[in-house]
Design an enzyme around this catalytic site. Structure first.
Site, PDB file in Angstrom:
ATOM      1  N   ASP A 177       2.117  -4.359   2.571  1.00 31.69           N
ATOM      2  CA  ASP A 177       0.722  -4.356   2.991  1.00 31.69           C
ATOM      3  C   ASP A 177       0.457  -5.167   4.252  1.00 31.69           C
ATOM      4  O   ASP A 177      -0.618  -5.095   4.798  1.00 31.69           O
ATOM      5  CB  ASP A 177      -0.164  -4.845   1.852  1.00 31.69           C
ATOM      6  CG  ASP A 177       0.474  -5.981   1.116  1.00 31.69           C
ATOM      7  OD1 ASP A 177       1.019  -6.867   1.796  1.00 31.69           O
ATOM      8  OD2 ASP A 177       0.458  -5.979  -0.131  1.00 31.69           O
ATOM      9  N   ASP A 201      -2.583  -6.917   7.869  1.00 28.73           N
ATOM     10  CA  ASP A 201      -3.627  -6.918   6.842  1.00 28.73           C
ATOM     11  C   ASP A 201      -4.281  -8.303   6.797  1.00 28.73           C
ATOM     12  O   ASP A 201      -4.820  -8.759   7.787  1.00 28.73           O
ATOM     13  CB  ASP A 201      -3.008  -6.479   5.509  1.00 28.73           C
ATOM     14  CG  ASP A 201      -4.073  -6.069   4.506  1.00 28.73           C
ATOM     15  OD1 ASP A 201      -5.257  -6.034   4.873  1.00 28.73           O
ATOM     16  OD2 ASP A 201      -3.729  -5.791   3.348  1.00 28.73           O
ATOM     17  N   ASP A 205      -4.211 -13.921   0.873  1.00 23.91           N
ATOM     18  CA  ASP A 205      -4.876 -13.240  -0.241  1.00 23.91           C
ATOM     19  C   ASP A 205      -4.541 -13.959  -1.538  1.00 23.91           C
ATOM     20  O   ASP A 205      -3.371 -14.212  -1.829  1.00 23.91           O
ATOM     21  CB  ASP A 205      -4.391 -11.787  -0.370  1.00 23.91           C
ATOM     22  CG  ASP A 205      -5.022 -10.872   0.674  1.00 23.91           C
ATOM     23  OD1 ASP A 205      -5.664 -11.382   1.605  1.00 23.91           O
ATOM     24  OD2 ASP A 205      -4.850  -9.650   0.550  1.00 23.91           O
ATOM     25  N   ARG A 257     -14.331 -12.759   6.383  1.00 21.62           N
ATOM     26  CA  ARG A 257     -13.579 -13.251   5.223  1.00 21.62           C
ATOM     27  C   ARG A 257     -13.009 -14.658   5.443  1.00 21.62           C
ATOM     28  O   ARG A 257     -11.813 -14.842   5.463  1.00 21.62           O
ATOM     29  CB  ARG A 257     -12.432 -12.308   4.862  1.00 21.62           C
ATOM     30  CG  ARG A 257     -12.878 -10.902   4.573  1.00 21.62           C
ATOM     31  CD  ARG A 257     -11.739 -10.074   4.035  1.00 21.62           C
ATOM     32  NE  ARG A 257     -12.223  -8.722   3.690  1.00 21.62           N
ATOM     33  CZ  ARG A 257     -11.444  -7.746   3.254  1.00 21.62           C
ATOM     34  NH1 ARG A 257     -10.156  -7.969   3.089  1.00 21.62           N
ATOM     35  NH2 ARG A 257     -11.945  -6.589   2.955  1.00 21.62           N
TER      36      ARG A 257
END
Ligand SMILES: *[C@@H]1O[C@H](CO)[C@@H](O)[C@H](O)[C@H]1NC(C)=O
Length: 379
Positions: A177, A201, A205, A257
């Site tokens: 990813d 990406d 995360d 984010r």
């Protein structure tokens, strides 16, 4: 003056000077714990007791049973890693491992994601380590991991292939990813003093029920989607997710984010936000945010909203979510829309730390990112 008195006043002057320059080293509570120590390179494990926030102290990562391992070989074989490589130390070597790097610059292009074991510390201090241009770092169902002092950039999704997992099983990987660092179902993790930029990406995360994470002193720049806490609206296990985001520098050239959070609790404290395009802090599924002592500098009046709520279609727009700002500073028109009430992080004594005032944030974050440290001198 007699020579003796002269010597005495000279010594006094030196001491005074030292005290004064000591005060100029304006450090946050984590850095103050180790950066002033000239013996940091021979006492590396001291770092483990310097963490604060939801990760708590990393005491399981230190002690006599820990294997010290030095990365000397930048190559990467994802299935049969050679001794001397990062993958051998982080995935294969059994027991508690503290990984360092030979001094100098090292570029590591990971052919497949690097699966880091539990009880592993990756410590880039004293070297200039770039994990770049290949796959990223994955923490899958692990605990007690520290990642400190790496540059991670240019991570790209890799073609399918095989990779060794902790414990020795070889797994087939689909197309990856392109995340720099990804946590899945992992807890008690400290991500400190890394420089993260320009990945395909996300940069960081935290997903699938991961919790008790501290993200501190990192520099995130030149990137779209910076930090995701909870990846799926439906994943209700993330309600127990607790993450501390402290002393980081975001920007320049970031979009959104910082973090985006679903379900859980984020204590976002003493970070420096150097502009953003869409928003800084966003979320969905009723997360709780305590924003404290941050400095938010909007890049333009069109990009001035610090916060963005992303309610499900047909639902109220998050009026009852607890998003609270206390002691934050806003420049260039930045606006934080508060809702609900203030919810404390409920830290225990190993996690608690004093928040600084937002006026100190520039100096407390000026060394965010990977540091240049030399053995034998304070870092
Ligand atoms: C900023 O947020 C307000 C709601 O709080 C919204 O009405 C406005 O459109 C937002 N601005 C931008 C540029 O997104």
């Amino acid at each position: 003056m007699a020579p003796k008195e002269l010597l005495l006043s000279a010594t006094l002057l030196l001491l005074l000077l030292r005290a004064a320059t000591g005060n100029l080293r304006h450090e946050n509570v984590i850095d103050r714990c180790w950066r002033g120590q000239s013996n940091w390179a021979t006492d590396r494990q001291r770092l483990a007791m310097c963490s604060v926030g939801f990760a708590g102290k990393m005491r399981q990562n230190r002690g006599h049973g820990v294997t010290m391992y030095t990365v000397t070989d930048p190559s990467d074989d994802p299935v049969r890693p050679r001794p001397g490589t990062l993958r051998y130390g982080a995935t294969v070597l059994p027991g508690k491992v503290w990984i360092t790097f030979q001094p100098g610059t090292m570029h590591i292009r990971l052919a497949q994601p690097l699966f880091v074991k539990s009880f592993t510390t990756i410590d880039g201090r004293g070297a200039d380590v770039h994990v770049a241009g290949g796959a990223g770092i994955v923490l899958y169902e692990v605990r007690n991991v520290v990642i400190h002092g790496l540059h991670v950039h240019g991570v790209r999704a890799q073609p399918p292939g095989q990779v060794v997992r902790p414990g020795g099983a070889v797994q087939n990987m689909d197309v990856g990813d392109g995340d720099a660092i990804r946590l899945l179902s992992s807890s008690k993790v400290w991500i400190d003093h890394n420089t993260l930029a320009r990945c395909e990406d996300g940069l960081l995360d935290v997903t699938l029920g991961s919790t008790d994470v501290t993200v501190s002193n990192n520099w995130f720049h030149d990137h779209d989607k910076v930090m995701l806490l909870g990846h799926d609206d439906q994943h209700v296990a993330d309600r127990r997710m607790r993450v501390t985001v402290a002393f980081n520098r975001f920007g320049p050239h970031v979009n959104q984010r910082m973090p985006r959070i679903r379900h859980g609790y984020a204590h976002v404290v003493n970070n420096f936000y150097d502009g953003w395009r869409e928003y800084a802090i966003g979320g969905s599924m009723g997360p709780t945010v305590k924003s404290q002592g941050n400095l938010f500098i909007a890049s333009t009046t069109d990009s001035a909203n610090v916060t963005r709520r992303m309610p499900l279609v047909g639902h109220a727009e998050g009026k009852d979510w607890h998003w609270h700002s206390s002691g934050d500073s806003f420049e260039n028109g930045a606006v934080f829309k508060q809702t609900g009430s203030r919810v404390r992080p409920k830290y225990n004594r190993h996690q608690a730390f004093p928040a600084a005032s937002s006026g100190e944030v520039r100096s407390l974050t000026k060394d965010a990112g990977a540091l240049r440290c030399s053995a034998g001198a304070a870092c």
